[in-house]
Design a protein around this motif. Structure first.
Motif, short mmCIF file in Angstrom:
data_model
loop_
_atom_site.label_atom_id
_atom_site.label_comp_id
_atom_site.label_asym_id
_atom_site.label_seq_id
_atom_site.Cartn_x
_atom_site.Cartn_y
_atom_site.Cartn_z
N ALA A 240 13.64 -24.59 -13.93
CA ALA A 240 14.32 -25.87 -14.45
C ALA A 240 15.63 -25.89 -13.72
O ALA A 240 16.30 -25.15 -13.70
CB ALA A 240 14.36 -25.64 -16.01
N GLN A 241 15.91 -27.34 -13.63
CA GLN A 241 17.04 -27.34 -12.91
C GLN A 241 18.36 -28.01 -13.82
O GLN A 241 19.35 -28.61 -13.22
CB GLN A 241 16.83 -28.18 -11.62
CG GLN A 241 16.00 -27.65 -10.57
CD GLN A 241 16.70 -26.40 -10.23
OE1 GLN A 241 17.49 -26.44 -9.72
NE2 GLN A 241 15.70 -25.30 -9.78
N LEU B 265 15.13 -29.12 -20.78
CA LEU B 265 14.10 -28.52 -20.08
C LEU B 265 12.96 -29.62 -19.59
O LEU B 265 12.70 -30.40 -20.72
CB LEU B 265 13.86 -27.41 -20.86
CG LEU B 265 14.62 -26.24 -21.19
CD1 LEU B 265 13.87 -25.22 -22.09
CD2 LEU B 265 15.21 -25.64 -19.84
N PRO B 266 12.57 -29.54 -18.65
CA PRO B 266 11.22 -30.34 -18.36
C PRO B 266 9.95 -29.82 -19.10
O PRO B 266 9.84 -28.73 -19.46
CB PRO B 266 11.38 -30.19 -16.90
CG PRO B 266 11.51 -28.67 -16.67
CD PRO B 266 12.72 -28.63 -17.46
N THR B 267 9.05 -30.69 -19.22
CA THR B 267 7.77 -30.12 -19.68
C THR B 267 6.85 -30.05 -18.52
O THR B 267 5.77 -29.53 -19.16
CB THR B 267 7.28 -31.11 -20.99
OG1 THR B 267 7.23 -32.55 -20.42
CG2 THR B 267 8.13 -31.11 -22.04
N LEU C 248 6.33 -28.36 -14.41
CA LEU C 248 7.19 -27.88 -13.24
C LEU C 248 5.99 -27.69 -12.50
O LEU C 248 4.70 -26.94 -12.72
CB LEU C 248 7.93 -26.53 -13.74
CG LEU C 248 9.14 -26.62 -14.14
CD1 LEU C 248 9.57 -25.31 -14.71
CD2 LEU C 248 10.14 -27.43 -13.24
N PRO D 205 8.81 -27.38 -23.73
CA PRO D 205 9.75 -27.13 -22.64
C PRO D 205 9.72 -25.80 -21.62
O PRO D 205 9.35 -24.86 -22.26
CB PRO D 205 10.91 -27.25 -23.36
CG PRO D 205 10.78 -28.07 -24.69
CD PRO D 205 9.42 -27.54 -25.10
N PHE E 227 11.05 -23.18 -18.99
CA PHE E 227 12.04 -22.51 -18.20
C PHE E 227 11.93 -22.40 -16.62
O PHE E 227 12.49 -22.57 -15.85
CB PHE E 227 12.55 -21.36 -18.91
CG PHE E 227 13.14 -21.37 -20.22
CD1 PHE E 227 14.54 -21.63 -20.46
CD2 PHE E 227 12.31 -21.18 -21.57
CE1 PHE E 227 15.24 -21.91 -21.61
CE2 PHE E 227 13.06 -21.33 -22.73
CZ PHE E 227 14.45 -21.60 -22.80
N TYR F 48 8.55 -20.41 -21.62
CA TYR F 48 8.85 -21.64 -22.34
C TYR F 48 9.38 -21.55 -23.63
O TYR F 48 9.56 -20.36 -24.33
CB TYR F 48 7.38 -22.19 -22.45
CG TYR F 48 6.51 -21.47 -23.45
CD1 TYR F 48 6.33 -21.99 -24.83
CD2 TYR F 48 5.53 -20.55 -22.85
CE1 TYR F 48 5.35 -21.39 -25.24
CE2 TYR F 48 4.73 -20.01 -23.87
CZ TYR F 48 4.46 -20.25 -25.13
OH TYR F 48 3.85 -19.82 -25.89
#
Length: 239
Positions: free
Chosen positions: A37-38, A42-44, A46, A64, A66, A75
């Motif tokens: 994750a950048q 957090l994105p859901t 990747l 979300p 990591f 996550y």
């Protein structure tokens, strides 16, 4: 469907898990590569990988992420998960590729270790408060060969107080400090705070005062108990 096993990212205990805690999921061929994750949000998804957690009532919550890799995904257990059994499903491009079951509880405390194994020296710092009110943070671990080992914690003169700041996960929804305790080599240390760390998603913090009865204790096991749930055992060294 291939299995995925979800455990505490701190203690590596499998059950129970708690809402908003950091979880590590292990399996085979979970992702085509490694991605982190950048951002703090957090994105859901990747690399096309997503995780859905389905509670006992059938409610689906995206988790979300990591990071993802072929063998491990870290996550955040979604907020609002009710107690009971839940299903964790890993998908790639919307297609389910692995699944596993977990048990959700209000708390599932685990202490992070400095070596990321769930054992040994905790991920923590000592805070020394001197008589003049000045504060100093001190490392409680040191490198010895290829290992991370406890660095001695001196409690100083009676005019000083030394506190231990432990980093954990799964402890933030405790029912109050009266239900949180820390045992160090058979001696109870007063806990002053147990909740969210505030800067890192999913990270919790336990602040405790090191009692002077620990002086000369040497290497000591440390565990915390939160609402009846006992953490993994870590070790500190007291001069």
């Amino acid at each position: 469907m291939p299995a995925v096993a979800s455990v505490s990212a701190a203690s590596y205990k499998a059950s129970p898990l708690a809402p908003e805690m950091i979880v590590a999921a292990f399996g085979l061929n979970l992702a085509s590569g490694v991605a982190l994750a950048q951002s703090a949000i957090l994105p859901t998804t990747l690399l096309g990988i997503s995780i859905a957690v389905i509670d006992s009532a059938g409610v689906v919550r995206p988790a979300p992420l990591f990071f993802v890799s072929p063998g491990q995904i870290n996550y955040l257990m979604p907020a609002g998960m009710p107690n009971g059994n839940a299903t964790v499903t890993v998908s790639n491009g919307g297609n389910a590729i692995a699944s596993g079951t977990v048990t959700i509880a209000r708390v599932a405390p685990g202490i992070f270790a400095a070596n990321a194994t769930g054992q040994g020296v905790p991920a923590a710092v000592a805070l020394r408060v001197k008589a003049d009110g000045s504060l100093t943070y001190e490392n409680i671990s040191q490198i010895q060969g290829n290992a991370i080992v406890p660095a001695p914690i001196g409690l100083g003169p009676e005019s000083e107080q030394v506190f231990l700041v432990l980093f954990a996960t799964g402890a933030r929804f405790n029912t109050g400090l009266s239900n949180v305790s820390v045992d160090i080599g058979g001696i109870t240390a007063p806990v002053l705070y147990a909740g969210a760390q505030g800067s890192f998603v999913g990270l919790d913090q336990l602040n405790l005062r090191l009692p002077r009865t620990l002086i000369g204790k040497g290497l000591a096991d440390l565990t915390a108990t939160v609402d009846g749930q006992v953490t993994n055992k870590v070790q500190i060294r007291i001069q």
